[in-house]
Scaffold this motif. Structure first.
Motif, PDB file in Angstrom:
ATOM      1  N   LEU A  43     125.028  97.815  41.285  1.00 45.07           N
ATOM      2  CA  LEU A  43     126.205  96.986  41.021  1.00 45.07           C
ATOM      3  C   LEU A  43     125.901  95.777  40.143  1.00 45.07           C
ATOM      4  N   THR A  44     124.653  95.611  39.762  1.00 45.50           N
ATOM      5  CA  THR A  44     124.260  94.468  38.940  1.00 45.50           C
ATOM      6  C   THR A  44     123.146  94.912  38.000  1.00 45.50           C
ATOM      7  N   VAL A  45     122.441  93.980  37.423  1.00 45.76           N
ATOM      8  CA  VAL A  45     121.274  94.308  36.604  1.00 45.76           C
ATOM      9  C   VAL A  45     120.065  93.564  37.158  1.00 45.76           C
ATOM     10  N   ILE A  46     118.919  94.183  37.020  1.00 42.46           N
ATOM     11  CA  ILE A  46     117.647  93.588  37.433  1.00 42.46           C
ATOM     12  C   ILE A  46     117.037  92.950  36.195  1.00 42.46           C
ATOM     13  N   ARG A  47     116.652  91.717  36.284  1.00 48.78           N
ATOM     14  CA  ARG A  47     116.114  91.006  35.119  1.00 48.78           C
ATOM     15  C   ARG A  47     114.592  91.133  34.999  1.00 48.78           C
ATOM     16  N   ALA A  48     113.943  91.660  36.001  1.00 50.75           N
ATOM     17  CA  ALA A  48     112.483  91.811  35.965  1.00 50.75           C
ATOM     18  C   ALA A  48     112.129  93.183  35.411  1.00 50.75           C
ATOM     19  N   ASP A  49     111.128  93.243  34.535  1.00 47.27           N
ATOM     20  CA  ASP A  49     110.712  94.551  34.014  1.00 47.27           C
ATOM     21  C   ASP A  49     109.746  95.249  34.974  1.00 47.27           C
ATOM     22  N   LYS A  50     109.351  94.566  36.035  1.00 49.56           N
ATOM     23  CA  LYS A  50     108.506  95.140  37.084  1.00 49.56           C
ATOM     24  C   LYS A  50     109.188  94.851  38.435  1.00 49.56           C
ATOM     25  N   PRO A  51     110.168  95.682  38.813  1.00 52.46           N
ATOM     26  CA  PRO A  51     110.900  95.427  40.059  1.00 52.46           C
ATOM     27  C   PRO A  51     110.034  95.617  41.296  1.00 52.46           C
ATOM     28  N   ARG A  52     110.577  95.173  42.430  1.00 52.99           N
ATOM     29  CA  ARG A  52     109.912  95.316  43.718  1.00 52.99           C
ATOM     30  C   ARG A  52     110.827  96.124  44.627  1.00 52.99           C
ATOM     31  N   PHE A  53     110.230  96.953  45.455  1.00 56.38           N
ATOM     32  CA  PHE A  53     110.989  97.891  46.270  1.00 56.38           C
ATOM     33  C   PHE A  53     110.808  97.617  47.758  1.00 56.38           C
ATOM     34  N   GLY A  54     111.783  98.063  48.533  1.00 52.44           N
ATOM     35  CA  GLY A  54     111.709  97.936  49.972  1.00 52.44           C
ATOM     36  C   GLY A  54     112.527  99.028  50.647  1.00 52.44           C
ATOM     37  N   TRP A  55     112.216  99.299  51.914  1.00 52.32           N
ATOM     38  CA  TRP A  55     112.924 100.329  52.676  1.00 52.32           C
ATOM     39  C   TRP A  55     112.702 100.074  54.159  1.00 52.32           C
ATOM     40  N   ILE A  56     113.492 100.764  54.962  1.00 49.83           N
ATOM     41  CA  ILE A  56     113.349 100.714  56.411  1.00 49.83           C
ATOM     42  C   ILE A  56     112.733 102.034  56.858  1.00 49.83           C
ATOM     43  N   VAL A  57     111.644 101.950  57.581  1.00 54.06           N
ATOM     44  CA  VAL A  57     110.991 103.139  58.116  1.00 54.06           C
ATOM     45  C   VAL A  57     111.924 103.718  59.179  1.00 54.06           C
ATOM     46  N   ASN A  58     112.205 105.001  59.063  1.00 53.75           N
ATOM     47  CA  ASN A  58     113.201 105.651  59.928  1.00 53.75           C
ATOM     48  C   ASN A  58     112.490 106.579  60.908  1.00 53.75           C
ATOM     49  N   ASP A  59     111.879 105.981  61.918  1.00 55.75           N
ATOM     50  CA  ASP A  59     111.145 106.751  62.916  1.00 55.75           C
ATOM     51  C   ASP A  59     111.395 106.108  64.269  1.00 55.75           C
ATOM     52  N   THR A  60     112.185 106.761  65.101  1.00 53.91           N
ATOM     53  CA  THR A  60     112.594 106.175  66.371  1.00 53.91           C
ATOM     54  C   THR A  60     111.633 106.474  67.516  1.00 53.91           C
ATOM     55  N   ARG A  61     110.560 107.180  67.246  1.00 53.16           N
ATOM     56  CA  ARG A  61     109.612 107.489  68.318  1.00 53.16           C
ATOM     57  C   ARG A  61     108.906 106.217  68.781  1.00 53.16           C
ATOM     58  N   ARG A  62     108.649 106.133  70.046  1.00 54.70           N
ATOM     59  CA  ARG A  62     107.998 104.960  70.621  1.00 54.70           C
ATOM     60  C   ARG A  62     106.640 104.732  69.965  1.00 54.70           C
ATOM     61  N   GLY A  63     106.419 103.516  69.508  1.00 55.91           N
ATOM     62  CA  GLY A  63     105.141 103.149  68.914  1.00 55.91           C
ATOM     63  C   GLY A  63     104.930 103.662  67.492  1.00 55.91           C
ATOM     64  N   ALA A  64     105.945 104.288  66.924  1.00 59.14           N
ATOM     65  CA  ALA A  64     105.791 104.857  65.579  1.00 59.14           C
ATOM     66  C   ALA A  64     105.673 103.748  64.537  1.00 59.14           C
TER      67      ALA A  64
END
Length: 158
Positions: A43-64
């Motif tokens: 929905l916008t533009v990224i001004r950095a030519d080297k972006p940074r990424f992130g995510w949520i680990v999707n593992d509901t097992r105990r202690g995962a």
């Protein structure tokens, strides 16, 4: 009361088999993808030519927990749908990091759209499926705090 005993046994057996199937499985595909801390970078533009990424680990097992990740980035939606990073493939990176992960490929070109996705591994070295695809656009570089006229018009319509 005796008639209910077999049903309780069946109920417990079903619950245990479902629990064991989930407990031994692999992590699910990562969710909550972000590029430069934006949940919807398309929905916008990224001004950095080297972006940074992130995510949520999707593992509901105990202690995962995440033990590794792989990011792929492509200039083509067709390539990324085939799980090919034609511009960058991080390979399997042994790391629990899932926030602010830096892009380590060549600088990205302004005014182009890019596509990325990620997968993770758990402590038992089981790989998740790749995440959904997220797209982002690299904007024109400008002085800090100054939007180029073309981008300004797109962000703030009359």
């Amino acid at each position: 009361m005796r008639l209910l005993a077999p049903f309780r046994f069946i109920l417990v057996a079903c619950w245990l088999s479902a629990y064991c199937a989930v407990a031994k499985g692999a992590p699910e595909a990562p969710v909550g993808l972000m590029c430069n801390l934006l949940a919807h970078p398309e929905l916008t533009v990224i001004r950095a030519d080297k972006p940074r990424f992130g995510w949520i680990v999707n593992d509901t097992r105990r202690g995962a927990k995440q033990s590794a990740y792989q990011i792929i980035l492509s200039a083509s939606s067709d390539a990324i749908k085939q799980n090919r990073g034609d511009l960058w493939d991080s390979g399997k990176m042994i790391s629990s990091q899932s926030v602010d992960v830096p892009f380590a490929g060549d600088s990205l070109v302004s005014s182009k759209t890019y596509f990325w996705r990620v997968r993770t591994w758990d402590a038992a070295d089981h790989a998740s499926p790749f995440s959904r695809i997220q797209e982002f656009r690299i904007g024109e570089k400008s002085k800090p705090g100054v939007l180029p006229p073309k981008d300004f018009a797109n962000r703030y319509p009359n």
